[in-house]
Design a protein around this motif. Sequence first.
Motif, PDB file in Angstrom:
ATOM      1  N   LEU A 166       3.740 -11.894  -0.189  1.00 53.02           N
ATOM      2  CA  LEU A 166       2.909 -12.906  -0.048  1.00 53.02           C
ATOM      3  C   LEU A 166       1.940 -13.230   0.932  1.00 53.02           C
ATOM      4  O   LEU A 166       1.086 -13.051   1.256  1.00 53.02           O
ATOM      5  CB  LEU A 166       2.976 -14.046  -0.685  1.00 53.02           C
ATOM      6  CG  LEU A 166       3.558 -13.509  -2.708  1.00 53.02           C
ATOM      7  CD1 LEU A 166       4.449 -14.854  -3.018  1.00 53.02           C
ATOM      8  CD2 LEU A 166       1.768 -13.310  -3.136  1.00 53.02           C
ATOM      9  N   SER A 167       2.930 -13.146   2.396  1.00 56.03           N
ATOM     10  CA  SER A 167       2.427 -12.968   3.662  1.00 56.03           C
ATOM     11  C   SER A 167       1.455 -12.490   4.403  1.00 56.03           C
ATOM     12  O   SER A 167       0.460 -12.295   4.886  1.00 56.03           O
ATOM     13  CB  SER A 167       3.690 -13.805   4.498  1.00 56.03           C
ATOM     14  OG  SER A 167       3.331 -13.797   5.776  1.00 56.03           O
ATOM     15  N   ALA A 168       1.766 -10.978   3.683  1.00 58.16           N
ATOM     16  CA  ALA A 168       1.314 -10.411   4.308  1.00 58.16           C
ATOM     17  C   ALA A 168      -0.002 -10.217   3.226  1.00 58.16           C
ATOM     18  O   ALA A 168      -1.027  -9.597   3.835  1.00 58.16           O
ATOM     19  CB  ALA A 168       2.011  -8.950   3.626  1.00 58.16           C
ATOM     20  N   GLY A 172       6.199 -20.682  -4.063  1.00 61.12           N
ATOM     21  CA  GLY A 172       4.819 -21.361  -4.791  1.00 61.12           C
ATOM     22  C   GLY A 172       4.379 -21.718  -3.427  1.00 61.12           C
ATOM     23  O   GLY A 172       3.333 -21.332  -3.780  1.00 61.12           O
ATOM     24  N   THR A 173       4.743 -21.919  -2.713  1.00 57.03           N
ATOM     25  CA  THR A 173       4.065 -22.396  -1.580  1.00 57.03           C
ATOM     26  C   THR A 173       3.390 -21.661  -0.848  1.00 57.03           C
ATOM     27  O   THR A 173       2.108 -21.218  -0.971  1.00 57.03           O
ATOM     28  CB  THR A 173       4.887 -22.765  -0.239  1.00 57.03           C
ATOM     29  OG1 THR A 173       5.165 -24.917  -0.879  1.00 57.03           O
ATOM     30  CG2 THR A 173       3.544 -23.519   0.457  1.00 57.03           C
ATOM     31  N   ALA A 174       3.862 -20.118  -0.428  1.00 60.37           N
ATOM     32  CA  ALA A 174       3.578 -18.558  -0.962  1.00 60.37           C
ATOM     33  C   ALA A 174       2.106 -18.109  -1.562  1.00 60.37           C
ATOM     34  O   ALA A 174       1.004 -17.423  -1.370  1.00 60.37           O
ATOM     35  CB  ALA A 174       4.066 -17.765  -0.436  1.00 60.37           C
ATOM     36  N   LEU A 175       2.834 -18.210  -2.821  1.00 60.65           N
ATOM     37  CA  LEU A 175       1.082 -18.240  -3.414  1.00 60.65           C
ATOM     38  C   LEU A 175       0.083 -19.234  -3.338  1.00 60.65           C
ATOM     39  O   LEU A 175      -0.660 -18.343  -3.629  1.00 60.65           O
ATOM     40  CB  LEU A 175       2.252 -18.425  -4.901  1.00 60.65           C
ATOM     41  CG  LEU A 175       2.971 -17.233  -5.752  1.00 60.65           C
ATOM     42  CD1 LEU A 175       3.053 -17.957  -7.254  1.00 60.65           C
ATOM     43  CD2 LEU A 175       2.205 -15.947  -6.096  1.00 60.65           C
ATOM     44  N   VAL A 176       0.249 -19.577  -3.281  1.00 61.08           N
ATOM     45  CA  VAL A 176      -0.596 -20.896  -2.954  1.00 61.08           C
ATOM     46  C   VAL A 176      -1.272 -20.624  -1.906  1.00 61.08           C
ATOM     47  O   VAL A 176      -3.124 -20.414  -2.479  1.00 61.08           O
ATOM     48  CB  VAL A 176      -0.840 -22.672  -3.026  1.00 61.08           C
ATOM     49  CG1 VAL A 176      -1.487 -23.404  -2.156  1.00 61.08           C
ATOM     50  CG2 VAL A 176       0.159 -23.152  -3.910  1.00 61.08           C
ATOM     51  N   MET A 222      -1.496 -17.651  -0.381  1.00 64.33           N
ATOM     52  CA  MET A 222      -2.011 -16.477  -0.551  1.00 64.33           C
ATOM     53  C   MET A 222      -3.503 -16.331  -1.352  1.00 64.33           C
ATOM     54  O   MET A 222      -4.238 -16.225  -0.684  1.00 64.33           O
ATOM     55  CB  MET A 222      -0.990 -16.111  -1.432  1.00 64.33           C
ATOM     56  CG  MET A 222      -1.473 -13.869  -1.176  1.00 64.33           C
ATOM     57  SD  MET A 222      -2.585 -13.716  -2.740  1.00 64.33           S
ATOM     58  CE  MET A 222      -1.036 -14.282  -4.031  1.00 64.33           C
ATOM     59  N   TYR A 223      -3.112 -16.784  -2.718  1.00 65.67           N
ATOM     60  CA  TYR A 223      -4.798 -17.256  -3.525  1.00 65.67           C
ATOM     61  C   TYR A 223      -5.726 -17.938  -2.261  1.00 65.67           C
ATOM     62  O   TYR A 223      -7.292 -18.470  -2.292  1.00 65.67           O
ATOM     63  CB  TYR A 223      -4.315 -18.004  -4.626  1.00 65.67           C
ATOM     64  CG  TYR A 223      -3.740 -17.311  -5.334  1.00 65.67           C
ATOM     65  CD1 TYR A 223      -4.948 -15.662  -6.198  1.00 65.67           C
ATOM     66  CD2 TYR A 223      -2.413 -17.088  -6.260  1.00 65.67           C
ATOM     67  CE1 TYR A 223      -4.578 -15.482  -7.255  1.00 65.67           C
ATOM     68  CE2 TYR A 223      -2.280 -16.278  -7.068  1.00 65.67           C
ATOM     69  CZ  TYR A 223      -3.139 -15.350  -7.960  1.00 65.67           C
ATOM     70  OH  TYR A 223      -2.493 -14.339  -8.511  1.00 65.67           O
ATOM     71  N   ALA A 224      -5.596 -19.069  -1.905  1.00 70.74           N
ATOM     72  CA  ALA A 224      -6.127 -19.890  -0.953  1.00 70.74           C
ATOM     73  C   ALA A 224      -6.550 -18.912   0.437  1.00 70.74           C
ATOM     74  O   ALA A 224      -8.114 -19.064   0.098  1.00 70.74           O
ATOM     75  CB  ALA A 224      -5.844 -20.563  -0.293  1.00 70.74           C
ATOM     76  N   ARG A 225      -5.854 -17.984   0.655  1.00 67.85           N
ATOM     77  CA  ARG A 225      -6.641 -17.126   1.990  1.00 67.85           C
ATOM     78  C   ARG A 225      -7.408 -16.430   1.108  1.00 67.85           C
ATOM     79  O   ARG A 225      -8.062 -15.452   1.935  1.00 67.85           O
ATOM     80  CB  ARG A 225      -5.738 -16.954   3.278  1.00 67.85           C
ATOM     81  CG  ARG A 225      -5.252 -17.730   3.655  1.00 67.85           C
ATOM     82  CD  ARG A 225      -3.842 -17.632   4.957  1.00 67.85           C
ATOM     83  NE  ARG A 225      -4.531 -16.821   5.567  1.00 67.85           N
ATOM     84  CZ  ARG A 225      -4.059 -16.170   6.960  1.00 67.85           C
ATOM     85  NH1 ARG A 225      -2.591 -17.010   6.900  1.00 67.85           N
ATOM     86  NH2 ARG A 225      -4.400 -15.898   8.421  1.00 67.85           N
ATOM     87  N   CYS A 226      -7.162 -15.837   0.451  1.00 70.80           N
ATOM     88  CA  CYS A 226      -7.895 -14.751  -0.349  1.00 70.80           C
ATOM     89  C   CYS A 226      -9.388 -15.009  -1.148  1.00 70.80           C
ATOM     90  O   CYS A 226     -10.120 -14.255  -1.526  1.00 70.80           O
ATOM     91  CB  CYS A 226      -7.140 -13.640  -1.621  1.00 70.80           C
ATOM     92  SG  CYS A 226      -6.068 -12.710  -0.599  1.00 70.80           S
ATOM     93  N   GLY A 227      -9.178 -16.134  -1.411  1.00 68.12           N
ATOM     94  CA  GLY A 227     -10.609 -16.843  -1.404  1.00 68.12           C
ATOM     95  C   GLY A 227     -10.295 -17.666  -2.974  1.00 68.12           C
ATOM     96  O   GLY A 227     -11.823 -18.330  -3.498  1.00 68.12           O
ATOM     97  N   ALA A 238      -6.036 -20.733  -6.284  1.00 65.24           N
ATOM     98  CA  ALA A 238      -4.363 -21.514  -5.995  1.00 65.24           C
ATOM     99  C   ALA A 238      -4.081 -22.979  -6.159  1.00 65.24           C
ATOM    100  O   ALA A 238      -2.874 -23.173  -5.793  1.00 65.24           O
ATOM    101  CB  ALA A 238      -5.120 -21.598  -4.180  1.00 65.24           C
ATOM    102  N   PHE A 239      -4.954 -23.745  -6.329  1.00 66.61           N
ATOM    103  CA  PHE A 239      -4.283 -25.127  -7.027  1.00 66.61           C
ATOM    104  C   PHE A 239      -3.566 -25.505  -8.126  1.00 66.61           C
ATOM    105  O   PHE A 239      -2.905 -26.261  -8.638  1.00 66.61           O
ATOM    106  CB  PHE A 239      -5.720 -25.461  -6.898  1.00 66.61           C
ATOM    107  CG  PHE A 239      -5.684 -27.605  -8.380  1.00 66.61           C
ATOM    108  CD1 PHE A 239      -5.468 -28.173  -6.409  1.00 66.61           C
ATOM    109  CD2 PHE A 239      -5.936 -27.915  -9.161  1.00 66.61           C
ATOM    110  CE1 PHE A 239      -5.169 -29.581  -6.750  1.00 66.61           C
ATOM    111  CE2 PHE A 239      -5.490 -29.275  -9.300  1.00 66.61           C
ATOM    112  CZ  PHE A 239      -5.987 -29.982  -8.118  1.00 66.61           C
TER     113      PHE A 239
END
Length: 554
Positions: free
Chosen positions: A318-320, A348-352, A354-359, A364-365
């Motif tokens: 997810l970080s990648a 869970g935080t990594a998922l949040v 990932m979605y936030a940084r991908c727009g 993410a919320f």
Amino acid sequence: MPSSLALQVSNLLNQCTFKQLQLVHALIIKTSLDRIPEISLKFLRRSTEFGGMEYSNLIFKLMGGFCNTEVTLWNAMIRGYAYNGPFRKCISMFDEMTLRNLKPNNFTYPYVLNSCSQLGLFSKGQRVHCQIIKSGFESAFSVGSGLFHFYVKKIDSLQMDLGKSGSLDDARKIFDGMCEKTIELWNRMIGKYVSIGDLAIVRELFDKMPERDVISWNTMISGYVKAGEVGNARDLFEQMPEKNVVSWTTIVGAYADVGDLKTARIFFEKMPEKNVVSWNCMMSGYTQKGEFQEALKLFLQMQLKGLEPDSFSFVSALSACSNLSDLQYGKWVHYLIRDWPNLGVIVGTALVEMYARCGDIDRAFTNFIKIGNKDVFCYNVMIKSLAIHGRAKDAIRIFHLMQKRGQNPNDFTFSCVLFACSHGGLVEEGRKIFHSMGRHFKLNPKIEHYCVMIDLLSRNDCLEEGLSLINEMPVEPDIATWGALLGGCRERGNLELAESVLKKVVELKPKEPGVHVLLSNIYAWMGQWLEAFRAREVMEENGIWKRTGSSIIQ
């Protein structure tokens, strides 16, 4: 000579269930076998092996006067409380023994020492040690081993200063005084010295070992890896008579940690057997080095091998995806995570993120809401993500929500929420939050908090207040702080203040390209074209280049 019935009962006790034990108890009483010390002891000891002590305590009391002289029965009860708890009962029985003039022996002391360490009663344990010395049982292997583990536990529990080998003196004295040392004791002693980074002593002990197992070698190698001595770690690895998956993973991690991913990958590919930790180690190396595509390729290979990823695997993947802004791949990784809320807040935080940084801030919320036990880091990620996406008021709501849920904000939380205020133009809210750091949370604002606050004020026509805040700072303002004020001067057309700030900035001789560009632009805005040109020249003379902005679209 024991009767046939006594032998049958003795054998029965080894394999009976708790319900059968009660039936055997009735038989023992009916046939008067309870008068045979060996049967009584074995029965009592067996009764302590079912996870509770209520029934054992009842039996012990029924034995009456027989218990007044039999140390073995007391040992059975002390052993039972040491295994099942409560530990205080184990210690109180030990104290009662001495009051009854019953002498503890080498079977008593190890369990009492273990109970003392479990309860953190280290002063009591040291008094027991004195009693051991007086009674002459210190040389017994079981007692020496118990003392060694007690002092090691003392170091761990009291969180002593492990930066000094002196903190291991007590455990080392016991270790050196033991006539017989098992390989497990050698390994644990070496492991403690590895934890404080005293490699000289570690190597000395390692070389003195009469025999070594794979754990001994792995511990020694991990010591070199921890100290950054990769060459020594590799030399030892090559000498190992037998290597396991931990040995291979340790050497892969050693090269990954120093950024030599090529060598790390060579060892990774040579591994005769890989587990999920091995794959995670290699993936983590790629993500830390910024080679995110390679990390995702490795994650895909892991799937093709049929290996089940764990939480660390998913976090690396997810970080990648986050860094590549690869939403589609991120969604696929999300799909693979079964019942992710139970994998922990880190996933869970990594998922949040990932979605936030991908727009996709809405998704993410949504995932943020699903996380059960959110920690401060999780709230920080959500606050920062909302701020970046221009949802400043939502970021502030999350900031207040975390406090209602019992999570105290930290320095980074305030940086994130002040950033939200700055980009949302929420001056009054920003003032309240900034001043609450010291008043309500006893946190001293750091230079980055001042910088964001000054940026907020400068963006919103409060330049004088921004300058006043700079003058109140307990530390010298840096380039970023003056740059924030300078940017506000340019936006608001405050020529007089801009000239004053420019002098301060030039005195600091900045190396950041963005500041030089800002300087050049402000000089140009002020009509001082020679100075603007000179600012650009300084950049070239010092080899400072401003990278062109770019976006990644997957």
